[in-house]
Design a protein around this motif. Structure first.
Motif, PDB file in Angstrom:
ATOM      1  N   HIS A 179      11.029   3.465  -9.649  1.00  0.00           N
ATOM      2  CA  HIS A 179      10.356   3.554  -8.345  1.00  0.00           C
ATOM      3  C   HIS A 179      10.922   2.471  -7.430  1.00  0.00           C
ATOM      4  O   HIS A 179      10.779   1.275  -7.687  1.00  0.00           O
ATOM      5  CB  HIS A 179       8.846   3.358  -8.539  1.00  0.00           C
ATOM      6  N   VAL A 180      11.584   2.886  -6.347  1.00  0.00           N
ATOM      7  CA  VAL A 180      12.206   1.953  -5.407  1.00  0.00           C
ATOM      8  C   VAL A 180      11.773   2.313  -3.986  1.00  0.00           C
ATOM      9  O   VAL A 180      11.745   3.486  -3.612  1.00  0.00           O
ATOM     10  CB  VAL A 180      13.749   1.998  -5.509  1.00  0.00           C
ATOM     11  N   LEU A 181      11.427   1.304  -3.221  1.00  0.00           N
ATOM     12  CA  LEU A 181      11.021   1.509  -1.825  1.00  0.00           C
ATOM     13  C   LEU A 181      11.639   0.422  -0.957  1.00  0.00           C
ATOM     14  O   LEU A 181      11.593  -0.753  -1.307  1.00  0.00           O
ATOM     15  CB  LEU A 181       9.491   1.449  -1.695  1.00  0.00           C
ATOM     16  N   THR A 182      12.205   0.823   0.167  1.00  0.00           N
ATOM     17  CA  THR A 182      12.737  -0.124   1.140  1.00  0.00           C
ATOM     18  C   THR A 182      12.024   0.084   2.471  1.00  0.00           C
ATOM     19  O   THR A 182      11.973   1.206   2.981  1.00  0.00           O
ATOM     20  CB  THR A 182      14.252   0.067   1.339  1.00  0.00           C
ATOM     21  N   VAL A 183      11.450  -0.997   3.002  1.00  0.00           N
ATOM     22  CA  VAL A 183      10.682  -0.923   4.243  1.00  0.00           C
ATOM     23  C   VAL A 183      11.107  -2.052   5.174  1.00  0.00           C
ATOM     24  O   VAL A 183      11.281  -3.192   4.733  1.00  0.00           O
ATOM     25  CB  VAL A 183       9.161  -1.025   3.977  1.00  0.00           C
ATOM     26  N   THR A 184      11.246  -1.740   6.451  1.00  0.00           N
ATOM     27  CA  THR A 184      11.531  -2.747   7.470  1.00  0.00           C
ATOM     28  C   THR A 184      10.299  -2.947   8.337  1.00  0.00           C
ATOM     29  O   THR A 184       9.723  -1.970   8.840  1.00  0.00           O
ATOM     30  CB  THR A 184      12.713  -2.330   8.365  1.00  0.00           C
ATOM     31  N   GLY A 185       9.879  -4.206   8.476  1.00  0.00           N
ATOM     32  CA  GLY A 185       8.706  -4.525   9.275  1.00  0.00           C
ATOM     33  C   GLY A 185       9.014  -5.566  10.330  1.00  0.00           C
ATOM     34  O   GLY A 185       9.939  -6.372  10.180  1.00  0.00           O
ATOM     35  N   ILE A 186       8.237  -5.545  11.411  1.00  0.00           N
ATOM     36  CA  ILE A 186       8.401  -6.473  12.525  1.00  0.00           C
ATOM     37  C   ILE A 186       7.050  -7.082  12.870  1.00  0.00           C
ATOM     38  O   ILE A 186       6.048  -6.368  12.968  1.00  0.00           O
ATOM     39  CB  ILE A 186       8.965  -5.749  13.769  1.00  0.00           C
ATOM     40  N   SER A 187       7.013  -8.391  13.017  1.00  0.00           N
ATOM     41  CA  SER A 187       5.810  -9.078  13.483  1.00  0.00           C
ATOM     42  C   SER A 187       5.941  -9.280  14.986  1.00  0.00           C
ATOM     43  O   SER A 187       6.797 -10.041  15.446  1.00  0.00           O
ATOM     44  CB  SER A 187       5.649 -10.426  12.766  1.00  0.00           C
TER      45      SER A 187
ATOM     46  N   LYS B  36      12.687  -4.744  -0.272  1.00  0.00           N
ATOM     47  CA  LYS B  36      13.063  -3.737  -1.261  1.00  0.00           C
ATOM     48  C   LYS B  36      12.244  -3.980  -2.518  1.00  0.00           C
ATOM     49  O   LYS B  36      12.405  -4.993  -3.194  1.00  0.00           O
ATOM     50  CB  LYS B  36      14.553  -3.801  -1.578  1.00  0.00           C
ATOM     51  N   LEU B  37      11.354  -3.051  -2.827  1.00  0.00           N
ATOM     52  CA  LEU B  37      10.451  -3.176  -3.961  1.00  0.00           C
ATOM     53  C   LEU B  37      10.940  -2.269  -5.088  1.00  0.00           C
ATOM     54  O   LEU B  37      11.342  -1.127  -4.840  1.00  0.00           O
ATOM     55  CB  LEU B  37       9.027  -2.775  -3.576  1.00  0.00           C
TER      56      LEU B  37
ATOM     57  N   LYS C 188       0.830  -1.201   0.000  1.00  0.00           N
ATOM     58  CA  LYS C 188       0.000   0.000   0.000  1.00  0.00           C
ATOM     59  C   LYS C 188       0.870   1.259   0.000  1.00  0.00           C
ATOM     60  O   LYS C 188       0.562   2.238  -0.681  1.00  0.00           O
ATOM     61  CB  LYS C 188      -0.934  -0.004   1.208  1.00  0.00           C
ATOM     62  N   ILE C 189       1.965   1.238   0.759  1.00  0.00           N
ATOM     63  CA  ILE C 189       2.880   2.378   0.752  1.00  0.00           C
ATOM     64  C   ILE C 189       3.505   2.541  -0.631  1.00  0.00           C
ATOM     65  O   ILE C 189       3.648   3.661  -1.132  1.00  0.00           O
ATOM     66  CB  ILE C 189       3.977   2.207   1.826  1.00  0.00           C
ATOM     67  N   PHE C 190       3.862   1.427  -1.266  1.00  0.00           N
ATOM     68  CA  PHE C 190       4.487   1.462  -2.589  1.00  0.00           C
ATOM     69  C   PHE C 190       3.506   1.982  -3.646  1.00  0.00           C
ATOM     70  O   PHE C 190       3.888   2.695  -4.570  1.00  0.00           O
ATOM     71  CB  PHE C 190       4.993   0.070  -2.966  1.00  0.00           C
ATOM     72  N   GLY C 191       2.237   1.573  -3.514  1.00  0.00           N
ATOM     73  CA  GLY C 191       1.190   2.117  -4.371  1.00  0.00           C
ATOM     74  C   GLY C 191       0.937   1.375  -5.668  1.00  0.00           C
ATOM     75  O   GLY C 191       0.000   1.718  -6.397  1.00  0.00           O
ATOM     76  N   GLU C 192       1.726   0.356  -5.969  1.00  0.00           N
ATOM     77  CA  GLU C 192       1.536  -0.427  -7.192  1.00  0.00           C
ATOM     78  C   GLU C 192       2.240  -1.771  -7.034  1.00  0.00           C
ATOM     79  O   GLU C 192       3.025  -1.949  -6.112  1.00  0.00           O
ATOM     80  CB  GLU C 192       2.093   0.320  -8.408  1.00  0.00           C
ATOM     81  N   ARG C 193       1.921  -2.711  -7.940  1.00  0.00           N
ATOM     82  CA  ARG C 193       2.588  -4.001  -7.856  1.00  0.00           C
ATOM     83  C   ARG C 193       4.024  -3.860  -8.344  1.00  0.00           C
ATOM     84  O   ARG C 193       4.268  -3.349  -9.435  1.00  0.00           O
ATOM     85  CB  ARG C 193       1.855  -5.050  -8.692  1.00  0.00           C
ATOM     86  N   PRO C 194       4.988  -4.300  -7.560  1.00  0.00           N
ATOM     87  CA  PRO C 194       6.387  -4.187  -7.986  1.00  0.00           C
ATOM     88  C   PRO C 194       6.732  -5.211  -9.058  1.00  0.00           C
ATOM     89  O   PRO C 194       6.091  -6.255  -9.175  1.00  0.00           O
ATOM     90  CB  PRO C 194       7.163  -4.465  -6.699  1.00  0.00           C
ATOM     91  N   ASP C 195       7.770  -4.899  -9.845  1.00  0.00           N
ATOM     92  CA  ASP C 195       8.294  -5.868 -10.797  1.00  0.00           C
ATOM     93  C   ASP C 195       9.188  -6.881 -10.096  1.00  0.00           C
ATOM     94  O   ASP C 195       9.260  -8.044 -10.489  1.00  0.00           O
ATOM     95  CB  ASP C 195       9.103  -5.165 -11.893  1.00  0.00           C
ATOM     96  N   SER C 196       9.897  -6.424  -9.055  1.00  0.00           N
ATOM     97  CA  SER C 196      10.774  -7.322  -8.312  1.00  0.00           C
ATOM     98  C   SER C 196      10.794  -6.932  -6.843  1.00  0.00           C
ATOM     99  O   SER C 196      10.594  -5.761  -6.495  1.00  0.00           O
ATOM    100  CB  SER C 196      12.204  -7.279  -8.880  1.00  0.00           C
ATOM    101  N   VAL C 197      11.029  -7.932  -5.989  1.00  0.00           N
ATOM    102  CA  VAL C 197      11.089  -7.718  -4.543  1.00  0.00           C
ATOM    103  C   VAL C 197      12.246  -8.532  -3.977  1.00  0.00           C
ATOM    104  O   VAL C 197      12.325  -9.740  -4.206  1.00  0.00           O
ATOM    105  CB  VAL C 197       9.784  -8.158  -3.838  1.00  0.00           C
ATOM    106  N   ASP C 198      13.125  -7.868  -3.265  1.00  0.00           N
ATOM    107  CA  ASP C 198      14.166  -8.553  -2.498  1.00  0.00           C
ATOM    108  C   ASP C 198      13.713  -8.571  -1.044  1.00  0.00           C
ATOM    109  O   ASP C 198      13.413  -7.522  -0.470  1.00  0.00           O
ATOM    110  CB  ASP C 198      15.508  -7.831  -2.614  1.00  0.00           C
ATOM    111  N   ILE C 199      13.654  -9.766  -0.455  1.00  0.00           N
ATOM    112  CA  ILE C 199      13.139  -9.925   0.909  1.00  0.00           C
ATOM    113  C   ILE C 199      14.254 -10.450   1.805  1.00  0.00           C
ATOM    114  O   ILE C 199      14.706 -11.585   1.649  1.00  0.00           O
ATOM    115  CB  ILE C 199      11.926 -10.882   0.922  1.00  0.00           C
ATOM    116  N   TYR C 200      14.697  -9.612   2.739  1.00  0.00           N
ATOM    117  CA  TYR C 200      15.780  -9.962   3.657  1.00  0.00           C
ATOM    118  C   TYR C 200      15.177 -10.369   5.005  1.00  0.00           C
ATOM    119  O   TYR C 200      14.527  -9.559   5.674  1.00  0.00           O
ATOM    120  CB  TYR C 200      16.731  -8.775   3.817  1.00  0.00           C
ATOM    121  N   LEU C 201      15.389 -11.620   5.391  1.00  0.00           N
ATOM    122  CA  LEU C 201      14.784 -12.185   6.596  1.00  0.00           C
ATOM    123  C   LEU C 201      15.822 -12.315   7.701  1.00  0.00           C
ATOM    124  O   LEU C 201      16.961 -12.725   7.452  1.00  0.00           O
ATOM    125  CB  LEU C 201      14.185 -13.556   6.278  1.00  0.00           C
TER     126      LEU C 201
END
Length: 221
Positions: free
Chosen positions: A119-127, A113-114, A37-50
């Motif tokens: 258009h590039v967005l990096t977000v850190t989230g915590i569950s 990282k979307l 939702k923050i990104f606002g569109e479907r990304p072409d690629s996503v790097d997910i660092y766990l």
């Protein structure tokens, strides 16, 4: 003795979700959906660092499918969540999972990282448990976003009068601001404003988006 306060029965019994874990599945799906939702569109690629627990168990606990499902706009209880990796592939969304060895601020932490074109967005989230989440960083801006109240996230240029213009919208709509935080990269560069309000009013989002120097604006409740 301090009295515990709950806003919903789901604060006690946990969220409706596709299992097996509220922290690793429901929370992960919500992180993905908020980031989308923050990104606002479907990304072409996503790097997910766990990190930490997420890095060790992301396949077995369904964290991978939950994060991608959220990025596709799915809710934690969506029956299609288990097919999210296949759906992402069919939609042309490339996903890379990177388990990290480093210690993190929380055992259930993920950085996404979307990218879509420039258009590039990096977000850190915590569950944080029970399906609840926090967003702790957006494009290098440190913040604490729990989404427990109606919340606006606005990325804009750091120019004089911007905060006054944004605040005026809330004043005109008779919406009380509970908290407001502003961070910036540097003087005159990009800034991010997070506003929590006492009342719901998504209608203001379009007004904020039309302001000059606003790059993006999102609303959560």
């Amino acid at each position: 003795m301090e009295q515990l306060k709950y806003t919903s029965v789901f604060d006690i019994i946990g969220p409706i979700m596709i299992g097996p874990s509220s922290s690793h599945t429901a929370g992960a799906a919500r992180i993905g959906k908020v980031v989308r939702k923050i990104f606002g569109e479907r990304p072409d690629s996503v790097d997910i660092y766990l990190y930490e627990s997420f890095a060790k168990t992301y396949r077995g606990h369904g964290t991978d499918i939950a994060l991608v499902g959220g990025l596709l706009g799915m809710e934690p209880e969506d029956p299609c969540l288990s097919d999210s990796l296949k759906i992402a592939h069919e939609k042309g969304m490339e996903v890379l999972f990177v388990p990290k060895q480093e210690k993190s601020e929380h055992p259930n932490m993920v950085q996404l990282k979307l990218t879509r074109g420039e258009h590039v967005l990096t977000v850190t989230g915590i569950s944080i448990g029970g399906g609840n989440i926090q967003i702790s960083e957006v494009n290098g801006f440190k913040l604490s976003l729990s989404l427990g109240m109606p919340t606006f996230v606005i990325v804009h240029q750091d120019v004089p009068g911007m905060i006054a213009h944004i605040s005026q919208f809330f004043y005109d709509a008779n919406v009380n601001i509970g908290t407001m935080s502003v961070s910036r990269e540097a003087v005159g560069e990009k800034a991010i404003t997070v506003i929590e309000t006492d009342e719901r009013n998504e209608a203001m989002l379009n007004k904020i988006r039309k302001l000059e120097y606003v790059f993006s604006a999102s609303y959560f409740e």
